[in-house]
Design a protein around this motif. Structure first.
Motif, mmCIF file in Angstrom:
data_model
loop_
_atom_site.group_PDB
_atom_site.id
_atom_site.type_symbol
_atom_site.label_atom_id
_atom_site.label_comp_id
_atom_site.label_asym_id
_atom_site.label_seq_id
_atom_site.Cartn_x
_atom_site.Cartn_y
_atom_site.Cartn_z
ATOM 1 N N LEU A 1 45.407 41.524 39.500
ATOM 2 C CA LEU A 1 45.744 40.130 39.783
ATOM 3 C C LEU A 1 47.197 40.004 40.205
ATOM 4 C CD1 LEU A 1 45.011 37.109 39.745
ATOM 5 C CD2 LEU A 1 45.727 37.071 37.339
ATOM 6 N N GLU A 2 48.078 40.720 39.512
ATOM 7 C CA GLU A 2 49.499 40.673 39.865
ATOM 8 C C GLU A 2 49.722 41.225 41.272
ATOM 9 O OE1 GLU A 2 53.877 42.074 38.154
ATOM 10 O OE2 GLU A 2 52.041 42.781 37.188
ATOM 11 N N ALA A 3 49.054 42.325 41.590
ATOM 12 C CA ALA A 3 49.195 42.921 42.924
ATOM 13 C C ALA A 3 48.689 41.966 43.991
ATOM 14 C CB ALA A 3 48.444 44.245 42.981
ATOM 15 N N PHE A 4 47.566 41.307 43.705
ATOM 16 C CA PHE A 4 47.008 40.362 44.675
ATOM 17 C C PHE A 4 47.949 39.178 44.874
ATOM 18 C CE2 PHE A 4 44.620 36.505 45.613
ATOM 19 C CZ PHE A 4 43.959 36.882 46.765
ATOM 20 N N GLU A 5 48.406 38.582 43.780
ATOM 21 C CA GLU A 5 49.243 37.400 43.879
ATOM 22 C C GLU A 5 50.617 37.727 44.482
ATOM 23 O OE1 GLU A 5 48.323 34.441 43.492
ATOM 24 O OE2 GLU A 5 46.437 34.618 42.404
ATOM 25 N N SER A 6 51.106 38.931 44.235
ATOM 26 C CA SER A 6 52.398 39.334 44.791
ATOM 27 C C SER A 6 52.341 39.468 46.307
ATOM 28 C CB SER A 6 52.854 40.662 44.172
ATOM 29 O OG SER A 6 53.069 40.514 42.783
ATOM 30 N N HIS A 7 51.131 39.633 46.841
ATOM 31 C CA HIS A 7 50.941 39.725 48.291
ATOM 32 C C HIS A 7 50.011 38.606 48.770
ATOM 33 C CE1 HIS A 7 52.278 43.794 47.171
ATOM 34 N NE2 HIS A 7 52.719 43.906 48.414
ATOM 35 N N PHE A 8 50.124 37.465 48.131
ATOM 36 C CA PHE A 8 49.225 36.352 48.431
ATOM 37 C C PHE A 8 49.284 35.980 49.911
ATOM 38 C CE2 PHE A 8 48.164 31.817 48.777
ATOM 39 C CZ PHE A 8 46.936 31.797 48.131
ATOM 40 N N GLY A 9 48.116 35.849 50.513
ATOM 41 C CA GLY A 9 48.046 35.475 51.922
ATOM 42 C C GLY A 9 48.122 36.636 52.887
ATOM 43 N N ASP A 10 48.348 37.847 52.366
ATOM 44 C CA ASP A 10 48.441 39.023 53.229
ATOM 45 C C ASP A 10 47.064 39.679 53.328
ATOM 46 O OD1 ASP A 10 48.963 41.357 54.569
ATOM 47 O OD2 ASP A 10 50.388 42.159 53.105
ATOM 48 N N PRO A 11 46.416 39.620 54.478
ATOM 49 C CA PRO A 11 45.075 40.214 54.609
ATOM 50 C C PRO A 11 45.074 41.725 54.466
ATOM 51 C CG PRO A 11 45.906 39.548 56.753
ATOM 52 C CD PRO A 11 46.878 39.015 55.740
ATOM 53 N N ASN A 12 46.261 42.340 54.555
ATOM 54 C CA ASN A 12 46.368 43.789 54.410
ATOM 55 C C ASN A 12 46.962 44.183 53.068
ATOM 56 O OD1 ASN A 12 45.440 44.326 57.136
ATOM 57 N ND2 ASN A 12 47.463 43.629 57.841
ATOM 58 N N GLY A 13 46.929 43.277 52.115
ATOM 59 C CA GLY A 13 47.498 43.533 50.796
ATOM 60 C C GLY A 13 46.761 44.634 50.046
ATOM 61 N N PRO A 14 47.295 45.026 48.878
ATOM 62 C CA PRO A 14 46.722 46.148 48.127
ATOM 63 C C PRO A 14 45.342 45.871 47.526
ATOM 64 C CG PRO A 14 48.453 45.077 46.858
ATOM 65 C CD PRO A 14 48.501 44.470 48.228
ATOM 66 N N VAL A 15 44.989 44.613 47.362
ATOM 67 C CA VAL A 15 43.665 44.268 46.827
ATOM 68 C C VAL A 15 42.822 43.702 47.959
ATOM 69 C CG1 VAL A 15 42.392 42.852 45.187
ATOM 70 C CG2 VAL A 15 44.619 43.801 44.536
ATOM 71 N N GLN A 16 41.716 44.362 48.231
ATOM 72 C CA GLN A 16 40.810 43.947 49.295
ATOM 73 C C GLN A 16 39.507 43.418 48.698
ATOM 74 O OE1 GLN A 16 41.432 43.966 52.822
ATOM 75 N NE2 GLN A 16 43.452 44.060 51.848
ATOM 76 N N PRO A 17 38.868 42.478 49.375
ATOM 77 C CA PRO A 17 37.627 41.915 48.827
ATOM 78 C C PRO A 17 36.545 42.973 48.685
ATOM 79 C CG PRO A 17 37.980 41.201 51.098
ATOM 80 C CD PRO A 17 39.241 41.854 50.663
ATOM 81 N N GLN A 18 35.806 42.883 47.604
ATOM 82 C CA GLN A 18 34.714 43.810 47.328
ATOM 83 C C GLN A 18 33.487 43.392 48.120
ATOM 84 O OE1 GLN A 18 34.391 45.030 43.198
ATOM 85 N NE2 GLN A 18 32.158 44.824 43.322
ATOM 86 N N ASP A 19 32.884 44.343 48.819
ATOM 87 C CA ASP A 19 31.746 44.028 49.676
ATOM 88 C C ASP A 19 30.457 43.832 48.889
ATOM 89 O OD1 ASP A 19 33.268 44.164 51.999
ATOM 90 O OD2 ASP A 19 32.989 46.327 52.175
ATOM 91 N N SER A 20 30.237 44.699 47.921
ATOM 92 C CA SER A 20 28.999 44.649 47.141
ATOM 93 C C SER A 20 29.304 44.156 45.731
ATOM 94 C CB SER A 20 28.360 46.042 47.078
ATOM 95 O OG SER A 20 27.186 46.020 46.300
ATOM 96 N N ILE A 21 28.586 43.131 45.311
ATOM 97 C CA ILE A 21 28.807 42.544 43.990
ATOM 98 C C ILE A 21 27.521 42.674 43.182
ATOM 99 C CG2 ILE A 21 29.407 40.429 42.746
ATOM 100 C CD1 ILE A 21 30.886 39.505 45.231
ATOM 101 N N SER A 22 27.638 43.213 41.988
ATOM 102 C CA SER A 22 26.455 43.405 41.151
ATOM 103 C C SER A 22 25.873 42.059 40.742
ATOM 104 C CB SER A 22 26.825 44.212 39.895
ATOM 105 O OG SER A 22 27.652 43.436 39.035
ATOM 106 N N ALA A 23 24.601 42.090 40.395
ATOM 107 C CA ALA A 23 23.930 40.867 39.957
ATOM 108 C C ALA A 23 24.579 40.316 38.687
ATOM 109 C CB ALA A 23 22.448 41.144 39.712
ATOM 110 N N THR A 24 25.031 41.219 37.818
ATOM 111 C CA THR A 24 25.666 40.786 36.563
ATOM 112 C C THR A 24 26.963 40.053 36.834
ATOM 113 O OG1 THR A 24 24.703 42.637 35.327
ATOM 114 C CG2 THR A 24 26.641 41.568 34.374
ATOM 115 N N LEU A 25 27.784 40.609 37.728
ATOM 116 C CA LEU A 25 29.060 39.971 38.029
ATOM 117 C C LEU A 25 28.848 38.665 38.793
ATOM 118 C CD1 LEU A 25 32.070 39.875 37.943
ATOM 119 C CD2 LEU A 25 32.177 41.444 39.888
ATOM 120 N N GLN A 26 27.883 38.646 39.700
ATOM 121 C CA GLN A 26 27.604 37.406 40.432
ATOM 122 C C GLN A 26 27.161 36.314 39.467
ATOM 123 O OE1 GLN A 26 28.027 36.780 43.967
ATOM 124 N NE2 GLN A 26 27.960 34.791 42.929
#
Length: 263
Positions: A186-211
């Motif tokens: 979360l800190e890494a994501f927020e520290s690069h907020f708005g940067d599409p090339n930031g260190p945290v990238q969206p996860q493509d596949s999400i498990s049924a449990t997490l969804q």
């Protein structure tokens, strides 16, 4: 006051039911409402009379969803705005007098057992549950606003991730929650907020449990009455649960939590 039902304008007719279930079985005077309650597994919180002849109001809810008002008229179930001949929106008035307030304590108890929160800060300090969308600029602002509190051990933050603002929101939320160290992610994501090339990238596949967990977060957010993000749930210095939508004044929040003195 009203001689005919024509004095009432019902904006939406959602269903017509035959009296297949007796009103006595559901302890509801309108057969159609009783059948709807049974078929949709609804809870009836209360009922109330209306000035429309034969029309009864009901407050119903399902699971942890937000309570809503429906109306019964014998074999009919009606939903929407009930407006009298003078143009008064009776449903709006009933929403103020009949709908229960958010169950802050009840939702907080469920959040305590949620394994999908992103937690940071000191465990022995006041807690704040923050409903946040990764793409929410106001959530980012609140994250920045609370850095000193977290670093100085004044609070414990529980980020309750939701995903609805942008197509990438759910993927980012999943990536943060599923990280080996979610708070650092979360800190890494927020520290690069708005940067599409930031260190945290969206996860493509999400498990049924997490969804399912993310969906549940959204339902709790709705049940708490939060109209947007961030939505804050916390216990104040007097031990009472409070809810706030939006970015609060830092000093006022600190005073409410008991970690800052009034100026």
């Amino acid at each position: 006051m009203f001689k005919t039902v024509s004095h009432i304008i019902v904006m939406a007719l959602i269903a017509v039911f035959s009296a297949g279930l007796s009103a006595e079985e559901a302890d509801i005077k309108d057969p159609a409402v009783a059948k709807l309650v049974k078929s949709m597994d609804l809870d009836v919180l209360t009922s109330f009379s209306t000035p429309a002849p034969g029309v009864t109001g009901y407050v119903v809810k399902r699971d942890s969803a937000k309570p809503v008002i429906i109306y019964g008229l014998g074999d009919f179930v009606l939903s929407g705005s009930l407006i009298d001949g003078d143009g008064n929106d009776l449903t709006r008035q009933y929403a103020q007098t009949q709908l229960p307030g958010p169950d802050y304590k009840g939702v907080a108890g469920k959040l305590e057992d949620d394994p999908h929160l992103v937690t940071e800060g000191a465990s022995w300090q006041p807690e704040i549950y923050v409903f946040a969308d990764p793409n929410c600029v106001f959530c980012h602002r609140f994250w920045k606003q609370t850095r000193a509190w977290v670093e100085n051990g004044k609070v414990q933050m529980h980020w309750v991730m939701v995903g609805f603002l942008k197509p990438s929101s759910t993927g980012y939320a999943a990536a943060i929650i599923n990280a080996d160290k979610p708070a650092q992610a979360l800190e890494a994501f927020e520290s690069h907020f708005g940067d599409p090339n930031g260190p945290v990238q969206p996860q493509d596949s999400i498990s049924a449990t997490l969804q399912a967990a993310l969906d549940q977060h959204g339902q709790w957010m709705s049940a708490l009455g939060f109209s947007g993000t961030p939505g804050l749930l916390f216990k104040d210095r007097n031990g009472q649960w409070q809810g706030i939508t939006g970015v609060p004044d830092q000093n006022q929040l600190g005073e409410a939590l008991g970690i800052e003195e009034a100026e």
